[in-house]
Design a protein around this motif. Structure first.
Motif, PDB file in Angstrom:
ATOM      1  N   LYS A  79       0.835  -1.209   0.000  1.00 22.14           N
ATOM      2  CA  LYS A  79       0.000   0.000   0.000  1.00 22.14           C
ATOM      3  C   LYS A  79       0.868   1.256   0.000  1.00 22.14           C
ATOM      4  O   LYS A  79       0.542   2.237  -0.667  1.00 22.14           O
ATOM      5  N   ASP A  80       1.919   1.244   0.770  1.00 19.83           N
ATOM      6  CA  ASP A  80       2.840   2.382   0.793  1.00 19.83           C
ATOM      7  C   ASP A  80       4.249   1.866   0.478  1.00 19.83           C
ATOM      8  O   ASP A  80       4.520   1.458  -0.635  1.00 19.83           O
ATOM      9  N   GLU A  81       5.132   1.949   1.482  1.00 18.53           N
ATOM     10  CA  GLU A  81       6.460   1.379   1.323  1.00 18.53           C
ATOM     11  C   GLU A  81       6.397  -0.112   1.641  1.00 18.53           C
ATOM     12  O   GLU A  81       5.746  -0.521   2.599  1.00 18.53           O
ATOM     13  N   GLY A  82       7.033  -0.903   0.856  1.00 15.02           N
ATOM     14  CA  GLY A  82       7.029  -2.336   1.113  1.00 15.02           C
ATOM     15  C   GLY A  82       7.575  -3.098  -0.082  1.00 15.02           C
ATOM     16  O   GLY A  82       8.216  -2.542  -0.966  1.00 15.02           O
ATOM     17  N   TRP A  83       7.251  -4.374  -0.104  1.00 15.67           N
ATOM     18  CA  TRP A  83       7.829  -5.279  -1.088  1.00 15.67           C
ATOM     19  C   TRP A  83       6.736  -5.906  -1.941  1.00 15.67           C
ATOM     20  O   TRP A  83       5.665  -6.254  -1.458  1.00 15.67           O
ATOM     21  N   VAL A  84       7.046  -6.058  -3.237  1.00 13.96           N
ATOM     22  CA  VAL A  84       6.140  -6.734  -4.163  1.00 13.96           C
ATOM     23  C   VAL A  84       6.356  -8.235  -4.023  1.00 13.96           C
ATOM     24  O   VAL A  84       7.494  -8.719  -4.089  1.00 13.96           O
ATOM     25  N   VAL A  85       5.259  -8.974  -3.854  1.00  9.84           N
ATOM     26  CA  VAL A  85       5.368 -10.428  -3.698  1.00  9.84           C
ATOM     27  C   VAL A  85       4.416 -11.105  -4.676  1.00  9.84           C
ATOM     28  O   VAL A  85       3.478 -10.492  -5.206  1.00  9.84           O
ATOM     29  N   HIS A  86       4.660 -12.381  -4.930  1.00  9.60           N
ATOM     30  CA  HIS A  86       3.751 -13.161  -5.772  1.00  9.60           C
ATOM     31  C   HIS A  86       2.423 -13.375  -5.050  1.00  9.60           C
ATOM     32  O   HIS A  86       2.395 -13.583  -3.827  1.00  9.60           O
ATOM     33  N   ALA A  87       1.361 -13.322  -5.812  1.00 10.86           N
ATOM     34  CA  ALA A  87       0.034 -13.601  -5.251  1.00 10.86           C
ATOM     35  C   ALA A  87      -0.194 -15.101  -5.264  1.00 10.86           C
ATOM     36  O   ALA A  87      -0.015 -15.754  -6.301  1.00 10.86           O
ATOM     37  N   PRO A  88      -0.524 -15.695  -4.115  1.00  6.77           N
ATOM     38  CA  PRO A  88      -0.751 -17.142  -4.107  1.00  6.77           C
ATOM     39  C   PRO A  88      -1.948 -17.558  -4.966  1.00  6.77           C
ATOM     40  O   PRO A  88      -1.998 -18.678  -5.474  1.00  6.77           O
ATOM     41  N   GLY A 124      -7.160  -7.870  -3.087  1.00 14.10           N
ATOM     42  CA  GLY A 124      -5.872  -7.250  -2.785  1.00 14.10           C
ATOM     43  C   GLY A 124      -4.774  -7.613  -3.762  1.00 14.10           C
ATOM     44  O   GLY A 124      -3.652  -7.105  -3.640  1.00 14.10           O
ATOM     45  N   THR A 125      -5.080  -8.447  -4.742  1.00 14.86           N
ATOM     46  CA  THR A 125      -4.063  -8.821  -5.735  1.00 14.86           C
ATOM     47  C   THR A 125      -4.250  -7.997  -7.004  1.00 14.86           C
ATOM     48  O   THR A 125      -5.301  -7.368  -7.215  1.00 14.86           O
ATOM     49  N   VAL A 126      -3.221  -8.011  -7.847  1.00 18.98           N
ATOM     50  CA  VAL A 126      -3.309  -7.311  -9.126  1.00 18.98           C
ATOM     51  C   VAL A 126      -2.885  -8.273 -10.215  1.00 18.98           C
ATOM     52  O   VAL A 126      -2.017  -9.123 -10.022  1.00 18.98           O
ATOM     53  N   HIS A 127      -3.511  -8.099 -11.378  1.00 20.09           N
ATOM     54  CA  HIS A 127      -3.153  -8.859 -12.558  1.00 20.09           C
ATOM     55  C   HIS A 127      -2.405  -7.889 -13.470  1.00 20.09           C
ATOM     56  O   HIS A 127      -2.985  -6.898 -13.943  1.00 20.09           O
ATOM     57  N   PRO A 158      14.039  -0.295 -11.836  1.00 21.39           N
ATOM     58  CA  PRO A 158      14.085   0.796 -12.824  1.00 21.39           C
ATOM     59  C   PRO A 158      12.791   1.615 -12.825  1.00 21.39           C
ATOM     60  O   PRO A 158      11.778   1.194 -12.267  1.00 21.39           O
ATOM     61  N   THR A 159      12.861   2.755 -13.516  1.00 20.29           N
ATOM     62  CA  THR A 159      11.657   3.580 -13.645  1.00 20.29           C
ATOM     63  C   THR A 159      10.720   2.911 -14.646  1.00 20.29           C
ATOM     64  O   THR A 159      11.084   2.648 -15.791  1.00 20.29           O
ATOM     65  N   VAL A 160       9.488   2.613 -14.180  1.00 17.05           N
ATOM     66  CA  VAL A 160       8.542   1.854 -14.999  1.00 17.05           C
ATOM     67  C   VAL A 160       7.128   2.096 -14.475  1.00 17.05           C
ATOM     68  O   VAL A 160       6.933   2.396 -13.295  1.00 17.05           O
ATOM     69  N   VAL A 161       6.166   1.995 -15.375  1.00 18.19           N
ATOM     70  CA  VAL A 161       4.756   2.049 -14.997  1.00 18.19           C
ATOM     71  C   VAL A 161       4.146   0.687 -15.281  1.00 18.19           C
ATOM     72  O   VAL A 161       4.302   0.141 -16.378  1.00 18.19           O
ATOM     73  N   TYR A 162       3.484   0.120 -14.260  1.00 15.61           N
ATOM     74  CA  TYR A 162       2.765  -1.154 -14.414  1.00 15.61           C
ATOM     75  C   TYR A 162       1.267  -0.834 -14.518  1.00 15.61           C
ATOM     76  O   TYR A 162       0.685  -0.202 -13.630  1.00 15.61           O
ATOM     77  N   CYS A 163       0.659  -1.292 -15.607  1.00 19.23           N
ATOM     78  CA  CYS A 163      -0.785  -1.139 -15.797  1.00 19.23           C
ATOM     79  C   CYS A 163      -1.448  -2.448 -15.376  1.00 19.23           C
ATOM     80  O   CYS A 163      -1.102  -3.515 -15.919  1.00 19.23           O
ATOM     81  N   VAL A 164      -2.355  -2.394 -14.387  1.00 23.89           N
ATOM     82  CA  VAL A 164      -2.849  -3.612 -13.759  1.00 23.89           C
ATOM     83  C   VAL A 164      -4.372  -3.597 -13.667  1.00 23.89           C
ATOM     84  O   VAL A 164      -5.031  -2.552 -13.737  1.00 23.89           O
ATOM     85  N   MET A 165      -4.886  -4.766 -13.522  1.00 28.16           N
ATOM     86  CA  MET A 165      -6.280  -4.946 -13.112  1.00 28.16           C
ATOM     87  C   MET A 165      -6.232  -5.304 -11.628  1.00 28.16           C
ATOM     88  O   MET A 165      -5.734  -6.363 -11.248  1.00 28.16           O
ATOM     89  N   GLN A 166      -6.788  -4.402 -10.821  1.00 25.61           N
ATOM     90  CA  GLN A 166      -6.726  -4.609  -9.370  1.00 25.61           C
ATOM     91  C   GLN A 166      -8.057  -5.190  -8.881  1.00 25.61           C
ATOM     92  O   GLN A 166      -9.112  -4.765  -9.298  1.00 25.61           O
ATOM     93  N   TYR A 167      -7.934  -6.208  -7.960  1.00 29.12           N
ATOM     94  CA  TYR A 167      -9.125  -6.867  -7.444  1.00 29.12           C
ATOM     95  C   TYR A 167      -9.337  -6.503  -5.971  1.00 29.12           C
ATOM     96  O   TYR A 167      -8.392  -6.230  -5.251  1.00 29.12           O
TER      97      TYR A 167
END
Length: 221
Positions: free
Chosen positions: A165-174, A180-183, A212-221
């Motif tokens: 949500k703020d600072e943290g780590w990106v992890v795989h969605a089980p 709370g997951t994103v596609h 790197p600098t990047v934008v991820y376009c996601v479907m958020q659930y």
């Protein structure tokens, strides 16, 4: 005709008999060999001392040439050489540069994965046992087995993740499409917003990351 003088008393050969009133000197004492013997002994001792000193000098020179090596009873003893100080070898690194690793939500190391999206959400940029700073300030990193691993995000299209949500780590969605997951639908390197996200697929949110600098376009659930 004059008669020869009578023979002298015993012990005075060739001497005339004393006349009345004449003082007869006592016989000379026999010569002593003591000074001669003392001189010989002194000379012998002097020669011995000179020989001993020479032997001692030669022995000292030999000892100095042996570099502190002593020989006793047919065996040679030399002082041990001081052991060189060595730095212990570092332990094996947990990962190599270019490998992808998995982490948990708290940044704990989950091991080396792969970079095809099935495991591993970060790529290793540098591995440093001295744990110095990363190449860029603010770059994500973890410390494992004494090493600092500097990282960059590495996500793959059409895989599902959980973003912090703020600072943290990106992890795989089980489980994909869980709350709370994103596609991940599209990836736009170097972008600052979602203006260049794909129009061919549906998405409802974009996230911008650095390193790197990047934008991820996601479907958020």
């Amino acid at each position: 005709m004059t008669s020869p003088p009578p023979p002298g008393p015993a012990g005075y050969p060739g001497m005339l008999p004393p006349r009345p009133g004449m003082v007869v000197p006592p016989p000379a004492p026999p010569k002593s060999n003591g000074p001669l013997i003392i001189g010989l002994v002194a000379g012998f001792l002097a020669l011995c001392l000179i020989g001993v000193c020479g032997v001692v000098a030669v022995g000292m020179a030999i000892e100095n040439r042996k570099d502190n090596t002593r020989t006793t009873a047919g065996s040679t003893y030399a002082p041990p050489e001081p052991l060189p100080t060595t730095t212990p070898a570092p332990p094996p690194a947990p990962a190599r540069i270019g490998q992808c690793i998995g982490v948990d939500a708290g940044g704990g190391f989950l091991g080396v994965g792969n970079c095809n999206g099935s495991s591993g959400t970060y790529r290793v940029v540098s591995v440093d046992y001295d744990r110095r700073g990363c190449a860029e300030p603010g770059m994500p990193y973890i410390t494992e087995n004494g090493y600092r691993l500097c990282l960059e995000h590495h996500l793959v299209r059409f895989f599902c993740y959980k973003f912090p949500k703020d600072e943290g780590w990106v992890v795989h969605a089980p489980k994909c499409k869980a709350k709370g997951t994103v596609h991940l639908i599209d990836i736009v390197p170097g972008a600052s917003n979602g203006n260049k996200c794909t129009r061919d697929r549906k998405w409802n949110r974009w996230y911008r990351f650095t390193y790197p600098t990047v934008v991820y376009c996601v479907m958020q659930y």
